[in-house]
Design an enzyme around this catalytic site. Structure first.
Site, PDB file in Angstrom:
ATOM      1  N   LYS A  99       0.776  -1.215   0.022  1.00 40.80           N
ATOM      2  CA  LYS A  99       0.033   0.033  -0.021  1.00 40.80           C
ATOM      3  C   LYS A  99       0.731   1.411   0.096  1.00 40.80           C
ATOM      4  O   LYS A  99       1.774   1.314   0.991  1.00 40.80           O
ATOM      5  CB  LYS A  99      -0.819  -0.052   1.258  1.00 40.80           C
ATOM      6  CG  LYS A  99      -1.940   1.298   1.326  1.00 40.80           C
ATOM      7  CD  LYS A  99      -2.490   1.510   2.692  1.00 40.80           C
ATOM      8  CE  LYS A  99      -3.257   2.743   2.716  1.00 40.80           C
ATOM      9  NZ  LYS A  99      -3.655   3.112   3.937  1.00 40.80           N
ATOM     10  N   GLY A 160      -7.886   9.541  10.327  1.00 42.87           N
ATOM     11  CA  GLY A 160      -8.286   9.764  11.799  1.00 42.87           C
ATOM     12  C   GLY A 160      -9.241  10.682  12.073  1.00 42.87           C
ATOM     13  O   GLY A 160      -9.470  10.883  13.437  1.00 42.87           O
ATOM     14  N   ALA A 186      -9.420   5.717   4.895  1.00 43.50           N
ATOM     15  CA  ALA A 186      -9.138   6.987   5.753  1.00 43.50           C
ATOM     16  C   ALA A 186     -10.517   7.684   6.074  1.00 43.50           C
ATOM     17  O   ALA A 186     -11.221   8.157   5.272  1.00 43.50           O
ATOM     18  CB  ALA A 186      -8.063   7.844   5.124  1.00 43.50           C
ATOM     19  N   GLY A 187     -10.555   8.210   7.211  1.00 36.09           N
ATOM     20  CA  GLY A 187     -11.786   9.070   7.639  1.00 36.09           C
ATOM     21  C   GLY A 187     -13.122   8.394   8.208  1.00 36.09           C
ATOM     22  O   GLY A 187     -14.178   8.975   8.656  1.00 36.09           O
ATOM     23  N   ASN A 208      -8.858   1.546  10.548  1.00 35.46           N
ATOM     24  CA  ASN A 208      -7.921   1.585  11.621  1.00 35.46           C
ATOM     25  C   ASN A 208      -8.267   2.235  12.663  1.00 35.46           C
ATOM     26  O   ASN A 208      -8.778   1.825  13.913  1.00 35.46           O
ATOM     27  CB  ASN A 208      -6.368   2.110  11.228  1.00 35.46           C
ATOM     28  CG  ASN A 208      -5.243   1.578  12.272  1.00 35.46           C
ATOM     29  OD1 ASN A 208      -4.116   2.142  11.910  1.00 35.46           O
ATOM     30  ND2 ASN A 208      -5.762   1.426  13.499  1.00 35.46           N
TER      31      ASN A 208
END
Length: 256
Positions: A99, A160, A186-187, A208
């Site tokens: 990635k 995040g 993401a987000g 994550n």
């Protein structure tokens, strides 16, 4: 026909990919990954111990023979650092499916797309299979695919942030134009965000912070597992058409 999720030449049982950062311990990481049902995890090469066997190692808790490790370039702010990091990963573990993320600045952590496209092109020529973190710009996403990306990974919102999908229109355009998997990265803030992404037609989601930073990460991991399955099934079922006037649920003919 079976609904198969395939990235490069790897078939995945789960459309949920999870990160391995921000957890309180490797033990918690392993429990969350198990609860999520994910069979692919991202590993920040620059931040995780993969050399010093005297210190705790992620591979002591997650078996790379059972779970696909996806080395990433988290923390890289230029092409040179990203290339060096992934070349190192290949030398150490033989990883070719990777990635790529090349960040633009430390405040927004938005991708530097000029450096990202440049790196994608180089890595592809070197034989890497590159999954690429990118902005939600459809033109740049297409450019990545044209330069060899095996998966397009547009952000839903800043890394995040937990803000969820901020631009469904652009994500939808990227999905419709792409011939490779589109994975929102993401987000995402909570399970319902993942369901929305899957209902749009995304092939998968990468989570994550939303799991690791939850008050109860293991329970949240299970929630995301269910959310992704539900969203995918909803997409495959085909939602009803939207109407701006009421439509009765029961027939209006033959009333008593």
């Amino acid at each position: 026909m079976k609904d198969i999720f395939k990235v490069a030449n790897k078939k995945l049982k789960s459309r949920l990919i999870v990160g391995t950062g921000k957890y309180k311990s490797f033990q918690e990481t392993a429990k969350a990954v198990e609860a999520s049902g994910a069979d692919m995890v991202t590993v920040a090469v620059r931040r995780v111990n993969i050399l010093d066997k005297k210190k705790p190692m992620l591979t002591d808790y997650l078996n790379p023979k059972k779970i696909i490790f996806l080395p990433n370039t988290a923390g890289c702010f230029n092409s040179s650092d990203a290339l060096r990091t992934l070349r190192l990963a290949r030398e150490m573990g033989g990883w070719k499916l990777v990635k790529l993320e090349v960040l633009g600045d430390k405040k927004t952590l938005y991708p530097n797309m000029i450096e990202t496209i440049k790196s994608t092109k180089i890595l592809t020529k070197e034989g890497f299979k590159v999954m690429v973190y990118c902005t939600d710009d459809p033109l740049l996403a297409k450019k990545l695919e044209d330069n060899g990306a095996v998966a397009i990974m547009p952000l839903a919102s800043p890394i995040g942030s937990g803000l969820g999908l901020q631009n469904k229109v652009n994500i939808s355009i990227i999905i419709k134009q792409s011939k490779v998997p589109v994975i929102v990265d993401a987000g995402i803030g909570t399970a319902s965000d993942a369901t929305v992404a899957m209902e749009l037609g995304c092939d998968g989601v990468l989570i994550n912070s939303a799991i690791a930073m939850a008050k109860k990460p293991i329970i949240m991991a299970k929630a995301f597992k269910d959310a992704v399955i539900s969203g995918r099934n909803s997409y495959l079922a085909g939602r009803m058409q939207k109407n701006y006037i009421a439509s009765p649920s029961s027939p209006i003919k033959g009333l008593i």
